[in-house]
Scaffold this motif. Sequence first.
Motif, PDB file in Angstrom:
ATOM      1  N   LEU A  56       2.732  43.127 -15.818  1.00 30.07           N
ATOM      2  CA  LEU A  56       3.173  44.630 -15.331  1.00 30.07           C
ATOM      3  C   LEU A  56       1.671  45.434 -15.513  1.00 30.07           C
ATOM      4  N   PHE A  57       1.337  45.166 -16.952  1.00 31.02           N
ATOM      5  CA  PHE A  57       0.215  46.096 -17.204  1.00 31.02           C
ATOM      6  C   PHE A  57      -1.038  45.846 -16.589  1.00 31.02           C
ATOM      7  N   VAL A  58      -1.151  44.374 -16.496  1.00 30.14           N
ATOM      8  CA  VAL A  58      -2.445  43.940 -15.938  1.00 30.14           C
ATOM      9  C   VAL A  58      -2.578  44.299 -14.397  1.00 30.14           C
ATOM     10  N   GLY A  59      -1.347  44.048 -13.830  1.00 31.72           N
ATOM     11  CA  GLY A  59      -1.251  44.391 -12.329  1.00 31.72           C
ATOM     12  C   GLY A  59      -1.387  45.857 -12.350  1.00 31.72           C
ATOM     13  N   ALA A  60      -1.098  46.884 -13.061  1.00 28.09           N
ATOM     14  CA  ALA A  60      -1.249  48.412 -12.873  1.00 28.09           C
ATOM     15  C   ALA A  60      -2.827  48.673 -13.109  1.00 28.09           C
ATOM     16  N   CYS A  61      -3.335  48.132 -13.894  1.00 26.94           N
ATOM     17  CA  CYS A  61      -4.915  48.293 -14.551  1.00 26.94           C
ATOM     18  C   CYS A  61      -5.724  47.627 -13.504  1.00 26.94           C
ATOM     19  N   SER A  62      -5.396  46.609 -12.909  1.00 24.41           N
ATOM     20  CA  SER A  62      -6.674  45.869 -11.948  1.00 24.41           C
ATOM     21  C   SER A  62      -6.701  46.762 -10.784  1.00 24.41           C
ATOM     22  N   GLU A  63      -7.952  46.663 -10.278  1.00 26.70           N
ATOM     23  CA  GLU A  63      -8.233  47.342  -8.723  1.00 26.70           C
ATOM     24  C   GLU A  63      -7.389  46.449  -7.679  1.00 26.70           C
ATOM     25  N   PRO A  64      -7.049  47.418  -6.815  1.00 27.21           N
ATOM     26  CA  PRO A  64      -6.466  46.608  -5.571  1.00 27.21           C
ATOM     27  C   PRO A  64      -7.571  45.916  -4.943  1.00 27.21           C
ATOM     28  N   ALA A  65      -7.061  44.519  -4.419  1.00 27.48           N
ATOM     29  CA  ALA A  65      -7.880  43.722  -4.127  1.00 27.48           C
ATOM     30  C   ALA A  65      -8.906  44.434  -2.790  1.00 27.48           C
ATOM     31  N   ARG A  66     -10.114  44.262  -2.834  1.00 27.92           N
ATOM     32  CA  ARG A  66     -10.979  45.022  -1.810  1.00 27.92           C
ATOM     33  C   ARG A  66     -10.924  44.151  -0.719  1.00 27.92           C
ATOM     34  N   PRO A  67     -10.490  44.532   0.759  1.00 25.31           N
ATOM     35  CA  PRO A  67     -10.417  44.006   1.978  1.00 25.31           C
ATOM     36  C   PRO A  67     -11.595  43.146   2.203  1.00 25.31           C
ATOM     37  N   ARG A  68     -11.406  41.877   2.443  1.00 24.17           N
ATOM     38  CA  ARG A  68     -12.738  41.192   2.882  1.00 24.17           C
ATOM     39  C   ARG A  68     -13.395  41.660   3.964  1.00 24.17           C
ATOM     40  N   ALA A  69     -14.767  42.164   4.003  1.00 20.20           N
ATOM     41  CA  ALA A  69     -15.526  42.780   5.026  1.00 20.20           C
ATOM     42  C   ALA A  69     -16.001  41.657   5.952  1.00 20.20           C
ATOM     43  N   ASN A  70     -15.971  42.017   7.166  1.00 20.74           N
ATOM     44  CA  ASN A  70     -16.588  41.220   8.288  1.00 20.74           C
ATOM     45  C   ASN A  70     -18.134  41.204   7.949  1.00 20.74           C
ATOM     46  N   VAL A  71     -18.536  40.204   8.539  1.00 18.86           N
ATOM     47  CA  VAL A  71     -19.909  40.012   8.591  1.00 18.86           C
ATOM     48  C   VAL A  71     -20.650  39.844   9.809  1.00 18.86           C
ATOM     49  N   LEU A  72     -21.404  40.598  10.274  1.00 16.28           N
ATOM     50  CA  LEU A  72     -21.914  40.436  11.593  1.00 16.28           C
ATOM     51  C   LEU A  72     -23.767  40.515  11.418  1.00 16.28           C
ATOM     52  N   LEU A  73     -24.153  39.311  11.605  1.00 15.94           N
ATOM     53  CA  LEU A  73     -25.723  39.043  11.469  1.00 15.94           C
ATOM     54  C   LEU A  73     -26.287  38.979  12.860  1.00 15.94           C
ATOM     55  N   ILE A  74     -27.107  39.779  13.233  1.00 19.47           N
ATOM     56  CA  ILE A  74     -27.757  39.970  14.849  1.00 19.47           C
ATOM     57  C   ILE A  74     -29.308  39.738  14.476  1.00 19.47           C
ATOM     58  N   THR A  75     -29.929  38.890  15.251  1.00 20.41           N
ATOM     59  CA  THR A  75     -31.255  38.484  15.184  1.00 20.41           C
ATOM     60  C   THR A  75     -31.687  38.941  16.736  1.00 20.41           C
ATOM     61  N   VAL A  76     -32.323  39.711  16.846  1.00 25.88           N
ATOM     62  CA  VAL A  76     -33.049  39.996  18.031  1.00 25.88           C
ATOM     63  C   VAL A  76     -34.231  39.422  18.034  1.00 25.88           C
ATOM     64  N   ASP A  77     -34.362  38.346  18.966  1.00 23.46           N
ATOM     65  CA  ASP A  77     -35.484  37.331  18.934  1.00 23.46           C
ATOM     66  C   ASP A  77     -36.768  38.089  19.383  1.00 23.46           C
ATOM     67  N   ALA A  81     -14.878  30.029   2.440  1.00 20.48           N
ATOM     68  CA  ALA A  81     -14.171  31.070   1.692  1.00 20.48           C
ATOM     69  C   ALA A  81     -13.149  31.817   2.340  1.00 20.48           C
ATOM     70  N   GLY A  82     -12.820  31.294   3.600  1.00 22.73           N
ATOM     71  CA  GLY A  82     -11.852  31.986   4.230  1.00 22.73           C
ATOM     72  C   GLY A  82     -12.287  32.504   5.393  1.00 22.73           C
ATOM     73  N   TRP A  83     -13.404  32.962   5.665  1.00 21.23           N
ATOM     74  CA  TRP A  83     -13.969  33.667   6.945  1.00 21.23           C
ATOM     75  C   TRP A  83     -13.671  32.812   8.191  1.00 21.23           C
ATOM     76  N   ARG A  84     -13.630  33.674   9.158  1.00 18.83           N
ATOM     77  CA  ARG A  84     -13.347  32.771  10.620  1.00 18.83           C
ATOM     78  C   ARG A  84     -15.065  33.060  11.084  1.00 18.83           C
ATOM     79  N   THR A  85     -15.563  31.689  11.493  1.00 25.14           N
ATOM     80  CA  THR A  85     -17.116  31.940  11.647  1.00 25.14           C
ATOM     81  C   THR A  85     -17.417  31.615  13.128  1.00 25.14           C
ATOM     82  N   GLY A  86     -18.489  32.490  13.921  1.00 24.99           N
ATOM     83  CA  GLY A  86     -18.829  32.228  15.137  1.00 24.99           C
ATOM     84  C   GLY A  86     -20.188  32.707  15.373  1.00 24.99           C
ATOM     85  N   ALA A  87     -20.748  31.745  16.147  1.00 31.08           N
ATOM     86  CA  ALA A  87     -22.178  31.962  16.575  1.00 31.08           C
ATOM     87  C   ALA A  87     -22.260  32.022  17.934  1.00 31.08           C
ATOM     88  N   PHE A  88     -23.170  32.937  18.539  1.00 33.12           N
ATOM     89  CA  PHE A  88     -23.346  33.113  19.970  1.00 33.12           C
ATOM     90  C   PHE A  88     -24.722  33.564  20.117  1.00 33.12           C
TER      91      PHE A  88
END
Length: 490
Positions: free
Chosen positions: A19-40, A119-126
């Motif tokens: 209970l103590f560890v649970g109360a002290c640890s940070e709430p898990a940060r939501p995993r951020a989406n990643v968008l990499l854009i290359t404008v050729d 690591a659990g992300w859904r990956t897509g390429a366009f």
Amino acid sequence: MPISIHRLSLGAWLVVLLLFVGACSEPARPRANVLLITVDTLRADRLGCYGYERDTSPNLDAFAKECALFERSYSMAPFTAPSHASLFTGLHTSSHGVYYWGHKVDPGAPTLAERFAKAGWRTGAFYNHPSVESCDLQRGFQHTEARYYEPAADSIDALLGWIDGGAGQPFATWLHLWDVHRPYGWRDWNELPAEFRSKVQRREMSFAYEEERYGSPTELAVGRGEQFYNVPQSRQRQPIAFAGNKRVLDERDWQFVADRYDGGVRYADAALGRLFAELERRGLWENTVIVITSDHGETLLERDPCWFTHDPFLYEEALRVPLLVRVPGGAGMRIPDLARGIDVLPTLLEHADLPGADLQGRSLMPLLRGESLPPALLWAQTQTHSAKESARRTKPGEPWLEQRECVSDGRFKIVIDYEKLAVEKSTGVALYDLQADPGERKNIAHTPEGLPHIQRLMRAGDEFRASQRSNSRKGTLSEEQRRLLDSLGY
Ligand SMILES: [Zn+2]
């Protein structure tokens, strides 16, 4: 019953501890989406946020205010396939192995998509270019959509549709846009929405299409326009037929082509503005890390002969690309440190708390947090056109020779041209002071003040070559080339 009391108290202690560890640890940060854009093919200096005077990029300029903007960012090669391979692997060309179309990314080098998918992300390429599949650049993306040479709007629609089908799972995606690449601008200006025809072509760009001079816009884009691009000096002064008139191209024609490039930037910018609005409308804006960059720039009117091209050159206009990184806390930063294509993957991995061992780039996250990093060096490689001819006869996987490479600390830059070196030693290595001579017009390799910089940067080039992955083509500097360099006293 001392034993059971002991057991009970141990159990109770465990509960209390949990209970103590649970109360002290940070709430898990939501995993951020990643968008990499290359404008050729997008040069940094063609965007307003990088100082361009034309209004090519209102949406990216506004976006840049929410980002960290890297003022001096470079691609690892002025060529689509190797540069993207570096973005995806965090490795130099000599290590990921993609020098040319048909060369596959080293199977032993995990890609951005593979790392995030694992690591659990859904990956897509366009993406918009066939070299992607020929080099296995799509490796690891669970979903891929290829739209060769199609407009940005179509790829963005496909991306949004894929995001909508994700049921809230975090995504890591790559969007590749083609609209700035030649044929510049648009396949048919008449297809542009009316607001662009007026703004881009006439008022803001002072640019009007002249049909009597060039034939129909469609013809120019898909056929005759090719006569503008990659023009070697021998062909540049020969008469060329346009709209029934045979004539030698003049300065007005060259400016016309450069204006079309700007129109393409404006179009891509508008498409990205729509993408940003759609992400915001879906509530995805805050939790999506967005990186916007390019795989290389473009030589427009800088060089004589004025080729409209990129892959043979290591000049600034071919290598310097925008790098806008939107992570929490980075808004409004302008970062002067040298950043490289190989640094993008380590940055994204650190932000996502994912491991990134064996990468040749480094995370830029400390800079994004306002901390400092030691100075970095750029080592970029490319091939000349004549080398590309021989590449057509080279089977993928065979040893390959970088024909040109450069090493730069952001202020001083050496360019080694191996073909020149073999013919005329004195012109094989050039040194430029990018601060005093940003246009790279004055080679100071043979001046007393240049010598220490040449020695320092040549040594760094040797270290880069020696540090490439053991399963790569690290022996790219032949004995003959080494001998030639040694004979110059470096
Ligand atoms: Zn490209």
